[in-house]
Design an enzyme around this catalytic site. Structure first.
Site, PDB file in Angstrom:
ATOM      1  N   ASP A   1       3.555   9.398  -0.718  1.00 37.78           N
ATOM      2  CA  ASP A   1       2.505   8.729  -0.314  1.00 37.78           C
ATOM      3  C   ASP A   1       2.095   7.702  -1.337  1.00 37.78           C
ATOM      4  OD1 ASP A   1       0.261   8.090   1.153  1.00 37.78           O
ATOM      5  OD2 ASP A   1      -0.558  10.411   1.255  1.00 37.78           O
TER       6      ASP A   1
ATOM      7  N   HIS B   1       0.854  -1.104   0.022  1.00 35.53           N
ATOM      8  CA  HIS B   1       0.065   0.006   0.007  1.00 35.53           C
ATOM      9  C   HIS B   1       0.966   1.196   0.180  1.00 35.53           C
ATOM     10  CE1 HIS B   1      -3.955  -1.867   0.746  1.00 35.53           C
ATOM     11  NE2 HIS B   1      -3.360  -2.774   0.784  1.00 35.53           N
TER      12      HIS B   1
HETATM   13  P1  ADQ Z   1      -2.968   6.137   4.924  1.00 34.24           P
HETATM   14  O1  ADQ Z   1      -1.458   6.592   4.949  1.00 34.24           O
HETATM   15  O2  ADQ Z   1      -3.388   6.038   6.208  1.00 34.24           O
HETATM   16  O3  ADQ Z   1      -2.955   4.831   3.949  1.00 34.24           O
HETATM   17  P2  ADQ Z   1      -4.649   7.643   3.155  1.00 34.24           P
HETATM   18  O4  ADQ Z   1      -5.035   6.871   2.141  1.00 34.24           O
HETATM   19  O5  ADQ Z   1      -4.567   9.093   2.982  1.00 34.24           O
HETATM   20  O6  ADQ Z   1      -3.538   7.385   3.973  1.00 34.24           O
HETATM   21  O7  ADQ Z   1      -6.197   7.478   4.238  1.00 34.24           O
HETATM   22  C1  ADQ Z   1      -6.508   6.383   4.729  1.00 34.24           C
HETATM   23  C2  ADQ Z   1      -7.838   6.582   5.086  1.00 34.24           C
HETATM   24  O8  ADQ Z   1      -7.803   7.256   6.526  1.00 34.24           O
HETATM   25  C3  ADQ Z   1      -9.065   7.340   4.121  1.00 34.24           C
HETATM   26  O9  ADQ Z   1      -9.731   6.540   3.631  1.00 34.24           O
HETATM   27  C4  ADQ Z   1      -9.700   8.251   5.360  1.00 34.24           C
HETATM   28  O10 ADQ Z   1     -10.999   8.214   5.041  1.00 34.24           O
HETATM   29  C5  ADQ Z   1      -9.086   7.907   6.670  1.00 34.24           C
HETATM   30  N1  ADQ Z   1      -8.946   9.129   7.281  1.00 34.24           N
HETATM   31  C6  ADQ Z   1      -8.063  10.178   7.182  1.00 34.24           C
HETATM   32  N2  ADQ Z   1      -8.025  11.147   7.883  1.00 34.24           N
HETATM   33  C7  ADQ Z   1      -9.114  11.047   8.646  1.00 34.24           C
HETATM   34  C8  ADQ Z   1      -9.827  11.749   9.820  1.00 34.24           C
HETATM   35  N3  ADQ Z   1      -9.250  13.157  10.086  1.00 34.24           N
HETATM   36  N4  ADQ Z   1     -10.603  11.355  10.199  1.00 34.24           N
HETATM   37  C9  ADQ Z   1     -11.237   9.937  10.019  1.00 34.24           C
HETATM   38  N5  ADQ Z   1     -10.796   9.256   8.976  1.00 34.24           N
HETATM   39  C10 ADQ Z   1      -9.638   9.694   8.576  1.00 34.24           C
HETATM   40  C11 ADQ Z   1      -2.049   3.851   3.440  1.00 34.24           C
HETATM   41  C12 ADQ Z   1      -0.877   4.580   2.576  1.00 34.24           C
HETATM   42  C13 ADQ Z   1      -1.539   5.261   1.351  1.00 34.24           C
HETATM   43  C14 ADQ Z   1      -2.763   4.513   0.701  1.00 34.24           C
HETATM   44  C15 ADQ Z   1      -3.420   3.609   1.456  1.00 34.24           C
HETATM   45  C16 ADQ Z   1      -4.366   2.604   0.913  1.00 34.24           C
HETATM   46  O11 ADQ Z   1       0.120   5.278   3.257  1.00 34.24           O
HETATM   47  O12 ADQ Z   1      -0.890   5.815   0.387  1.00 34.24           O
HETATM   48  O13 ADQ Z   1      -3.557   5.348  -0.344  1.00 34.24           O
HETATM   49  O14 ADQ Z   1      -2.718   2.872   2.568  1.00 34.24           O
HETATM   50  O15 ADQ Z   1      -3.633   1.678  -0.007  1.00 34.24           O
END
Ligand code: ADQ
Length: 500
Positions: A386, A174
């Site tokens: 990212d 991911h």
């Molecule tokens: P993350 O680094 O966690 O994931 P991201 O893909 O931006 O990054 O977000 C994941 C989820 O967290 C989103 O679906 C969002 O809805 C939820 N989220 C974020 N902020 C929030 C908040 N303030 N309150 C509630 N919910 C929140 C990792 C990798 C990414 C990759 C994903 C999926 O780092 O690059 O896109 O996995 O593969």
């Protein structure tokens, strides 16, 4: 064909798709997870009689007797089996916080100075990957399709093969895969690459990640020669085919669009906008992580206020930061720096009735998150690196009126699909990002609409159900029978299809 003749699907991830909530009586309850991955995989798991293996999020020292019963209850409710892997407090410290988040996470995101190459971390990483492999051995049967997720579990297929598990192993990363120069810094680089080649299919987010991984293999394991030029390349190793492909993960387009129109979300939008009437709302939402570029983003907003005085009193940045990995020292330090910087900007620019930065440090409820997406005129999403960044896609899909602007880092995996409509920025270029903020504030409505429409159409076409389908199809290319076609998962109604 009866179900027991079809290969079943086993998903293995660091965490199970649920949250255990310990009670006061030694028992506990659970809340099902709601992320895109869970939403997309649940129908496939139910159809094929699947199992999800992972850590329940509580240590082995807590809830020792009650956990199996709770997992049975969870499985009955979710419609597929849940099998927990038990981790001790020490495992969590050395394997999860240590090797996963203090070695792999910084190196894979180009932050070598934050990596701590402690050999004890590596030992724990191998031991815990072995634990997950033992769980796979216990719960799989010959011919099962085993799909392992993310950087915490790169050694599982190799360990499974040592244990004699007979299955087809696929892996999805991911996060980004680093360049050769960065990857070489890991003392255990060759062991990691060899372990990755124990998978039958290796999936990454973007073509960049695929090229980086192929180059690392080429230079560290010279006997491997890649064939193929398209999105999926392959090689032969010890009589097995190993394939590698890029599969950009996405979100549940239809689900997000539906929720964005719900009454509680609309009420939330009204509540948010009430205090910001007449102002341009810029939104940043991230886990509080150094890869997300929050400090550079605040610097860019500050720079925009300094260089474009007409934005003052008319523009508000809402920055939501979700607490994350609070046990890792760098994350504690980062939080303090962000809060100091917010204080500095507000101290310098606040005027009666206007506070430039609204800072939220907690996890937002689903309604709040969607409310902020809908209330925001501009999303400022500027990770330094990212894998994908789902926030960018969620913002676009929730923007049902097509009038928002997405400013997106060129170092987010999402940039390759969303460059058709986003204002791409180099997040390290503070002045360039500030200029993009100004440009977004001044963008005419017709340009905003046409850019947003293009991005929403791209996400609709390649949503998370497409992602699962294309990954599984590549993994079982020689055996497509039995897997449902894409439109069986999540058909869009004609009305939704024209509504992008
Ligand atoms: P993350 O680094 O966690 O994931 P991201 O893909 O931006 O990054 O977000 C994941 C989820 O967290 C989103 O679906 C969002 O809805 C939820 N989220 C974020 N902020 C929030 C908040 N303030 N309150 C509630 N919910 C929140 C990792 C990798 C990414 C990759 C994903 C999926 O780092 O690059 O896109 O996995 O593969």
């Amino acid at each position: 064909m009866p179900d027991n003749h079809r290969s079943r699907l086993l998903i293995v991830s660091n965490r199970l798709p649920l949250k255990v909530v310990p009670g006061t009586d030694g028992k506990a309850t659970f809340e099902p997870g709601s992320g895109g991955l869970v939403t997309a995989l649940a129908p496939v798991l139910r159809n094929r009689g699947g199992t999800w293996i992972g850590w329940p999020g509580v240590n082995a020292e807590q809830l020792p007797d009650y956990l199996p019963e709770l997992m049975e209850q969870a499985g009955a409710k979710l419609g597929y089996r849940i099998r927990p892997v038990s981790l001790t407090q020490k495992d969590v410290k050395l394997f999860y916080e240590g090797f996963s988040n203090e070695v792999l996470w910084p190196i894979f995101h180009d932050f070598p100075s934050l990596a701590k190459f402690d050999p004890a971390y590596w030992d724990a990483y191998r031991a815990v990957n072995r634990k997950y492999a033992e769980a796979v051995a216990e719960h799989s049967r010959p011919g099962d399709f085993i799909w392992i997720h993310d950087y915490q579990l790169m050694l599982v297929a190799e360990e499974c093969r040592k244990l004699g598990v007979d299955g087809r192993f696929s892996f999805f990363l991911h996060i980004p895969f680093p360049s050769l120069g960065m990857f070489l810094k890991i003392p255990w680089r060759t062991e990691i690459l060899r372990a990755l080649l124990a998978y039958d299919l290796l999936g990454v987010q973007t073509a960049w990640d695929r090229r980086n991984l192929m180059e690392c293999v080429r230079s560290l394991i010279p006997e491997v020669a890649w064939r193929g030029r398209g999105r999926v390349a392959s090689t032969s190793l010890e009589g097995r085919d190993v394939r590698i492909g890029d599969f950009p993960i996405s979100i549940d387009y239809r689900g997000f669009m539906r929720q964005a129109k719900n009454q509680p979300v609309l009420q939330m939008v009204q509540a948010i906008r009430k205090n910001l009437t007449g102002r341009t709302v810029i939104l940043g939402v991230d886990r509080l992580d150094y890869t997300k570029g929050i400090l550079y983003r605040l610097a860019a907003f500050h720079n925009a206020l300094v260089r474009y005085p007409e934005l003052r009193e008319k523009t508000t940045l809402v920055q939501a930061a979700v607490p994350s990995r609070t046990g890792v020292p760098q994350y504690k330090r980062l939080r303090a720096r962000i809060e100091r910087m917010v204080g500095r900007i507000n101290g310098q620019f606040t005027r009666p009735g206007w506070i430039p930065v609204h800072y939220i440090f907690r996890s937002l409820s689903r309604e709040e998150l969607l409310g902020y997406y809908r209330a925001a005129d501009i999303a400022l999403i500027t990770p330094l690196k990212d894998g994908m960044n789902l926030i960018a896609k969620e913002y676009c899909v929730t923007n049902v009126d097509n009038d928002g602007v997405l400013i997106l880092s060129e170092f987010a995996g999402a940039a390759s699909q969303l460059q058709i409509g986003a204002l791409l920025v180099n997040p390290f270029d503070v002045m360039g990002t500030a200029d993009a903020v100004y440009r977004a504030c001044k963008m005419p409505a017709n340009e905003r609409k046409s850019r947003m429409r293009k991005m929403r159409a791209a996400i609709r076409k390649q949503d998370v159900f497409w992602w699962v389908d294309s990954f599984l199809r590549s993994a079982i290319a020689k055996d497509l029978s039995g897997f449902p076609a894409l439109d069986e998962y999540s058909p869009l109604t004609p009305a939704e299809a024209v509504e992008t």
